[in-house]
Design a protein around this motif. Structure first.
Motif, short mmCIF file in Angstrom:
data_model
loop_
_atom_site.label_atom_id
_atom_site.label_comp_id
_atom_site.label_asym_id
_atom_site.label_seq_id
_atom_site.Cartn_x
_atom_site.Cartn_y
_atom_site.Cartn_z
N ILE A 392 2.58 60.97 -7.46
CA ILE A 392 3.01 59.75 -6.81
C ILE A 392 2.24 58.59 -7.43
O ILE A 392 1.02 58.66 -7.55
CB ILE A 392 2.75 59.85 -5.29
N PRO A 393 2.93 57.55 -7.85
CA PRO A 393 2.21 56.43 -8.46
C PRO A 393 1.34 55.74 -7.43
O PRO A 393 1.68 55.79 -6.24
CB PRO A 393 3.35 55.51 -8.92
N PHE A 398 0.78 60.96 -11.80
CA PHE A 398 2.12 60.40 -12.01
C PHE A 398 2.31 60.05 -13.46
O PHE A 398 3.36 60.34 -14.05
CB PHE A 398 2.30 59.15 -11.15
N PHE A 399 1.29 59.46 -14.06
CA PHE A 399 1.49 58.99 -15.42
C PHE A 399 1.50 60.13 -16.43
O PHE A 399 2.22 60.08 -17.41
CB PHE A 399 0.44 57.93 -15.76
N LYS A 401 2.72 62.99 -15.81
CA LYS A 401 4.08 63.52 -15.70
C LYS A 401 5.08 62.59 -16.36
O LYS A 401 6.04 63.03 -16.98
CB LYS A 401 4.43 63.70 -14.23
N TRP A 402 4.83 61.32 -16.22
CA TRP A 402 5.70 60.32 -16.85
C TRP A 402 5.83 60.59 -18.35
O TRP A 402 6.93 60.66 -18.89
CB TRP A 402 5.10 58.94 -16.57
N TYR A 403 4.68 60.79 -19.00
CA TYR A 403 4.73 61.01 -20.45
C TYR A 403 5.32 62.38 -20.77
O TYR A 403 6.07 62.53 -21.74
CB TYR A 403 3.34 60.89 -21.07
N VAL A 405 7.51 64.19 -19.02
CA VAL A 405 8.96 64.19 -18.82
C VAL A 405 9.64 63.40 -19.93
O VAL A 405 10.67 63.81 -20.47
CB VAL A 405 9.31 63.60 -17.44
N GLN A 406 9.02 62.29 -20.28
CA GLN A 406 9.57 61.50 -21.37
C GLN A 406 9.66 62.32 -22.65
O GLN A 406 10.67 62.28 -23.36
CB GLN A 406 8.65 60.31 -21.59
N LEU C 70 2.11 50.31 -18.19
CA LEU C 70 2.49 51.26 -19.23
C LEU C 70 2.84 50.44 -20.45
O LEU C 70 3.15 49.26 -20.32
CB LEU C 70 3.72 52.06 -18.80
N LEU C 141 7.85 52.25 -7.52
CA LEU C 141 6.48 52.30 -7.00
C LEU C 141 6.45 51.97 -5.51
O LEU C 141 5.90 52.70 -4.69
CB LEU C 141 5.65 51.28 -7.78
N GLU C 144 8.31 54.54 -3.19
CA GLU C 144 7.50 55.72 -2.83
C GLU C 144 6.45 55.37 -1.80
O GLU C 144 6.19 56.12 -0.87
CB GLU C 144 6.82 56.29 -4.07
N LEU C 148 5.82 57.08 2.04
CA LEU C 148 4.58 57.68 2.53
C LEU C 148 4.02 56.91 3.71
O LEU C 148 3.53 57.49 4.67
CB LEU C 148 3.56 57.75 1.40
N LEU C 182 13.26 59.75 -10.20
CA LEU C 182 12.24 59.77 -11.25
C LEU C 182 12.82 60.19 -12.61
O LEU C 182 12.62 59.50 -13.60
CB LEU C 182 11.07 60.67 -10.83
N ILE C 186 13.00 57.81 -15.92
CA ILE C 186 12.40 58.10 -17.22
C ILE C 186 13.49 58.19 -18.28
O ILE C 186 13.30 57.74 -19.42
CB ILE C 186 11.57 59.40 -17.13
N VAL C 190 13.52 56.15 -21.65
CA VAL C 190 13.56 56.78 -22.98
C VAL C 190 14.73 56.24 -23.78
O VAL C 190 14.62 55.97 -24.98
CB VAL C 190 13.66 58.31 -22.83
#
Lengths: 505, 188, 497
Positions: A392-393, A398-399, A401-403, A405-406, C70, C141, C144, C148, C182, C186, C190
């Protein structure tokens, strides 16, 4: 002084291990401060090394002035500097945490514990900074031998687990050693960079000997990192070892082995060989997918808190093996980033499990009942770790996983992407089950403030030396998340030399 | 027939594999923890045999140089390598030879530790030298050095293993794995 | 027309309630001061949003980049018409809900009120964050964060029912956001490599194949499950275990509207209306939404628990909004954006009335409310106005948005969907209006069967009733003065209203 920093990373914990063993005979109380000082120094040295690497590029430190390939050299580039910092920081935090725990769990062996602890850390650091394939084996065994002993300090079941680990670990290390032997037959060198150069200039990539070497090294390292289905030693070891032992080993040992795999694939054999000539990617990624799913499902079945977490480690190992074999620059970035973030999030949840065990004496997840009320600060630390594992961000997890998955999308490995997401969801289930148990304790009295501690709650909050590492780890997770761009730029600097496939930018 | 020939040619490698399999079998199949450890030792010994085999050469001797050999050596090594040295290690030999040269000049009247080391390095890289120092006259010492370390590691592992076995015996009163597992299952 | 200025105001508007957590927690020992903090934060927040309104109405976007998180992607705020519209609704209704919460929570002597107000404030931060986020990543962001932060609110009672409801809630919301959004996010990153900033033209065109576009569109539509589109709707009735203020603000306004808001953003900001039109794939979504509208209305008819009936009504109304945007005609899109505000005002009134009845009588079921109107005239008058607004009848704001939706459907030439609109309106009327009617004009024989004595019943306390009256008045006012909302929505279409 700063150009000597690489050796100090290793030297401080190593020498202190000896000192602690000797001093501990007379003054047990000195063990803890000595350990802290040496690890603190090691952290400083590794940070200074990292700064140098970022600024001036890789460092080649010649031990004793012998020039490679004859002497042993430390070769420190972005990858090893980052992992070295991770290892030393995790070690320092665990050492702080150890104070109360060691006294409680193994009171008569505290100086031996710290001595072994420091040896383990120096072994791991040695693996990370060495540039010599055989030296790596020696360091591997230093780390392994100490961890067998550290695990065996635990309860009855831990001894048997340690024995099994000893058998598996020795097989793994022996495979690695054999692989290095085959490499040596062909190249006549043990220096990693030198091996690579010879492999390339002499065009040895088609030699079956090199293939055998590659297989042996890979399988050996897979055993050591508990890559499914070679994982059977891990869960019992980390679940039954003394709390502090598993706190240091769970985050670091498997991660450092991932480092070894990355190092071997990228630096020694080269991505060209591992990914293009061998063309194993699909098989290994599928293996990783199975590992991820098996680990996650295994975790679902556990009622024991720490054992559940150990299965998560197995799933995370799958993430990283798969991420590397995606053979995509972003994926490998994710793998390396995940080494760091996973080390910290594993540490975070294991510290939490340790605190729970210390406070309640119970292992199963129902010990968490009412924890939000009893230990709000501890739970905050845990929540950050859990959110990071779920992804979760803006936490570090999270990050990574971000990379990852990318990378999976880039390289078209959809099965990997799906596995990663399923595993995230299973993690969510696992952790929200815990949160639910912790949150729905007994119903509090009317009008009573539930969330924030009153006097009663402060009584059961963990002691400062236990809480500080947990909360620092949680803070580190968030900081890594927020500054992931900076970390990733270091990683990509390191990866830029390999000409990996990348589709974006 | 060819198979037999190849086995005979490299029988030490075959033996290493056989030993390894024996060790692995004991590791996996034996119930007795001490027997497992014995299997582990056999397994490690097999690897040592493998490494030593790498360094073996027909008719070679221990890699120790005498004073006069060191004096001769630097000259010959200097040009000998260019002709037919193994291409893998060409640059290594060259570099080593240069260093020998330098050392020999500094210590004209005898070899010291450094010179010695460098000489062995020349040998270890299997260079063919035309005069007094012939690499094929010496066994490769590096692998032996490595194996010294590996033996130490092996002994340490065995020691830790035995210590854990002893601890298990103290706790469970048995060193049979199945009995221990049975006790864990019923005891808990 | 799309000039842009940089200002920190959006960030402040988002952060105010997050910062308010500190005084709320510190003042936990004195409830009045604690609630005071909530109010101050609410008013500041509304003030900040209001302060930006003229600028936005003038066609200027307000931007603020917080953090380059990022490579290529930043946490970025950008206030445009749609965001402003939603921000206005959420921040203004927060003040009223806070007032209402005080009456409700104290009236029922609820436990853990500090925790309640704390997470309420955090949820509002996340909501405003969603409203003002400038790119898809920032949106995700805050989305989410909202999931929560609302969990402790939903499970506030901490009993078995709350546990089940909370579990359903998180299962649906996290599964869809991690499982669908998600990867879609992504994937978009990409394929486009862009910063994913929302823009009216979208940023997907030319980067993906039509089939991938369809998959992405569905992933986003279902992934933002807060929009309650079937089959990912059942968290919403489950979440009704929460205290009523939570249901009122979060499950009529903040949370569910965040869901549809995200879907609107995806349609208008990520794909772009023109691109969707050229692909001709939005009809799929339109029909899913239409199905949801009818089904949920039918289910609502059969519910006796008032809050559950309202929940299913919400599901249907949310799908109106999605249906509207999926029609892609200018007027339908305007209608769906306006409907966010109109429905919010109407539905929050209904929920607060349900809560007020519960506080005053302890009754949850519609069948128990016959004749109650005479004892609680204000509450049920407000209820009736709310019901009219949600159904879309004059003299309420609901008519305006429904008018746009219906004419938009005609513009799009979708006759079948037009029929669906009409049927569902009848259904809306059928499940909402009788409640108010029977409260005032009970059938005698049914009343005599009710064992409940009305003698002791009177209106709930002032903090409960006042907000109800205000929101119902608001519903009437919006009928007369809807123009600024339509202008805000028009900004998104580039026509300037």
């Amino acid at each position: 002084m700063t150009e000597q920093a690489p050796i100090f990373i290793l030297l401080f914990p190593f020498l202190t291990a000896v000192i602690v063993a000797l001093v501990g005979l007379r003054h047990k109380s000195l063990s803890w401060p000595l350990t802290l000082v040496s690890l603190g120094a090691s952290v400083c040295a590794s940070l200074s090394t990292l700064a140098q690497v970022v600024e001036h590029g890789p460092i080649r430190y010649k031990l004793g002035g012998w020039s490679p390939p004859f002497g042993i050299e430390f070769h420190i580039d972005g990858l090893s500097a980052l992992v070295a910092v991770t290892v030393s920081v995790v070690a320092l935090l665990t050492a702080i945490y150890s104070k109360d725990n060691v006294d409680a769990e193994t009171p008569d062996k505290s100086s031996q514990y710290y001595s072994l602890f420091l040896l383990l850390v120096s072994g791991l650091l040695g693996i990370v900074i060495t540039g010599d394939a055989f030296n790596l084996y020696v360091m591997l065994e230093v780390a392994a031998l100490t961890s067998y002993a550290l695990i065996a300090m635990g309860n009855k079941r831990a001894s048997l687990a340690a024995f099994k680990y000893l058998i598996m670990g020795t097989i793994g290390a022996s495979f690695y050693l054999l692989g290095v032997g085959y490499l040596y037959i062909k190249t006549g060198s043990l220096n990693m960079l030198d091996i690579r150069e010879i492999l390339e200039t002499a065009g040895l990539f088609n030699s079956p000997t090199i293939l055998v070497a590659f297989i042996l090294i890979t399988v050996g390292v897979w055993i050591k990192m508990a890559f499914f289905p070679l994982h059977s030693w891990l869960p019992n070891c980390y679940a039954f070892a003394p709390t502090t032992s598993s706190n240091i080993m769970a985050p670091l040992v498997t991660k450092v082995m991932i480092y070894v795999m990355v190092r071997m694939v990228l630096t020694v054999f080269g991505p060209n060989y591992a990914f293009e000539i061998l063309d194993w990617e699909n098989i290994v990624v599928w293996l990783a997918v199975i590992a991820i799913l098996a680990g996650s499902i295994g975790a679902l079945a556990q009622k024991d808190l720490r054992k559940m977490l150990t299965f998560l480690i197995i799933a995370e190992v799958g993430y990283m093996v798969g991420g590397l074999w995606l053979a995509d620059e972003t994926g490998i970035t994710g793998t390396i980033f995940h080494i760091i973030s996973d080390a910290f999030m594993t540490l975070c949840v294991f510290l939490f499990a340790g605190i729970v065990f210390a406070k309640t004496g119970a292992r199963d997840i129902y010990a968490l009942e009412g924890m939000f009320k009893k230990m709000p600060l501890t739970m905050v630390g845990f929540l950050v770790g859990a959110f990071s594992l779920i992804g979760i961000p803006p936490t570090a997890g999270f990050f990574s996983k971000w990379y990852l998955v990318q990378g999976g999308i880039n390289s078209g490995n959809w099965e990997y992407v799906v596995a990663l997401l399923i595993s995230s969801l299973i993690n969510a289930v696992l952790f929200f089950r815990l949160i639910e148990i912790a949150y729905f304790g007994k119903k509090p009295a009317e009008g009573h403030d539930h969330h924030h501690g009153d006097d009663h709650a402060k009584v059961s909050e963990a002691s400062f030396t236990m809480l500080l590492p947990l909360l620092s780890t949680a803070a580190i997770l968030i900081v890594i998340g927020l500054y992931n761009k900076e970390l990733v730029s270091v990683i990509q600097d390191f990866l830029s030399q390999f000409n990996l496939a990348t589709s974006i930018r | 027939m060819e198979l037999l020939q190849s086995i005979a040619d490299s029988f030490n490698y075959w033996i290493y594999i056989i030993l390894m399999m024996i060790g692995l079998y004991a590791l996996v199949a034996k119930n007795n923890l001490v027997k497992k450890l014995i299997g582990m030792s056999i397994f490690q010994t097999a690897i040592i045999l493998f490494y030593v085999s790498i360094g073996y050469k027909d008719g070679a001797t221990i890699p120790i140089l005498y004073e006069h050999q060191a004096h001769h050596g630097h000259h010959d090594a200097g040009h000998g390598d260019a002709e037919d040295a193994h291409h893998d290690v060409e640059h290594a030999v060259e570099e080593a030879a240069k260093e020998i040269h330098a050392v020999a000049e500094d210590h004209a009247d005898g070899h010291d530790a450094h010179a010695d080391d460098h000489d062995t390095l020349v040998d270890s890289h299997d260079a063919h030298t035309s005069s007094a120092i012939h690499a094929e006259d010496f066994a490769n010492p590096l692998v032996h050095v490595l194996m010294l370390t590996a033996i130490v590691v092996g002994v340490a592992t065995l020691g830790v293993g035995l210590a854990i076995t002893q601890k298990l015996y103290g706790e469970f009163g048995s060193i049979e794995e199945s009995e221990i597992i049975e006790q864990i299952r019923t005891g808990k | 027309m799309s000039s842009t200025i940089t200002s920190i105001t959006p960030l402040l508007a988002c952060l105010v309630s997050l910062i308010a957590v500190l005084p709320i927690v510190l003042l936990r020992k004195s409830p009045n001061a604690r609630e005071g903090a909530t109010f101050v934060a609410g008013i500041i927040k509304f003030g900040l949003v209001l302060y930006m309104l003229p600028t936005v109405l003038a066609g200027t976007k307000i931007e603020y980049t917080l953090w380059q998180i990022l490579p290529n992607i930043a946490i970025e705020f950008r206030v445009d018409g749609l965001g402003m519209l939603f921000g206005l609704v959420a921040s203004s209704l927060w003040i009223l809900t806070s007032l209402y919460s005080i009456g409700y929570m104290r009236g029922l002597k609820e436990h853990s009120q500090t925790r309640f107000f704390t997470f309420f404030a955090i949820s509002l931060s996340a909501t405003i964050g969603v409203a003002f986020s400038g790119n898809l990543f920032t949106l995700y962001l805050f989305y989410e964060m909202l999931s929560l932060a609302t969990y402790p609110l939903v499970t506030h009672h901490q009993d078995k029912e709350a546990r089940t409801g909370g579990r359903t809630y998180l299962t649906y919301l996290l599964t869809t956001s991690i499982g669908f959004v998600l990867p879609a996010l992504i994937f978009v990153f990409v394929k486009t490599g862009s910063s994913m900033d929302f823009s009216p033209e979208g940023f997907l065109a030319g980067h993906i194949s039509p089939s991938a576009a369809l998959v992405l569109l569905l992933l986003f539509t279902f992934g933002f499950a807060k929009a309650g589109i079937m089959p990912f709707h059942s968290w919403l009735p489950g979440a009704m275990v929460a205290p009523t203020p939570v249901s009122a603000l979060l499950h009529a306004v903040a949370v569910v509207k965040v869901g549809v808001f995200c879907v609107l953003r995806v349609f208008t900001g990520v794909f772009g209306i023109d691109y969707l039109e050229s692909l001709d794939i939005a009809t799929v979504v339109a029909w899913i939404a239409a199905f949801t509208v009818i089904t949920s209305s039918l289910i609502a008819l059969s519910q006796d628990n008032l809050k559950r009936r309202l929940a299913f009504s919400t599901i249907g109304q949310l799908s109106y909004i999605i249906l509207g945007v999926a029609l892609l005609s200018d007027r339908a899109v305007t209608g769906s954006m306006t409907h966010i505000a109109m429905h919010a005002v109407g539905k929050i009134t209904l929920f607060m009335c349900a809560g007020a009845v519960f506080v005053a009588t302890g009754k949850k079921y519609i069948s128990q409310m016959d004749g109650l109107g005479k004892k609680m005239p204000f509450t049920f008058a407000a209820f009736t106005i709310g019901a009219l607004s949600v159904t879309g009848l004059p003299p309420t704001g609901g008519l305006i948005s429904k008018f746009y939706l219906v004419t938009g459907t005609v513009d799009a030439g979708q006759v079948a969907l037009l029929v669906i609109f009409l049927i569902s309106t009848i259904l809306n009327a059928a499940y909402l209006l009788p409640i108010g009617y029977r409260a005032f004009f009970p059938k005698d024989k049914e009343l005599s069967k009710t064992p409940f004595s009305w003698k002791a019943v009177e209106e709930a306390s002032l903090p409960c009733v006042l907000p109800v009256c205000i929101t119902s008045t608001l519903a009437l006012v919006l009928f007369i003065k809807p123009q600024f909302l339509i202008n805000l929505a028009g900004l998104m279409l580039g026509s300037g209203g």
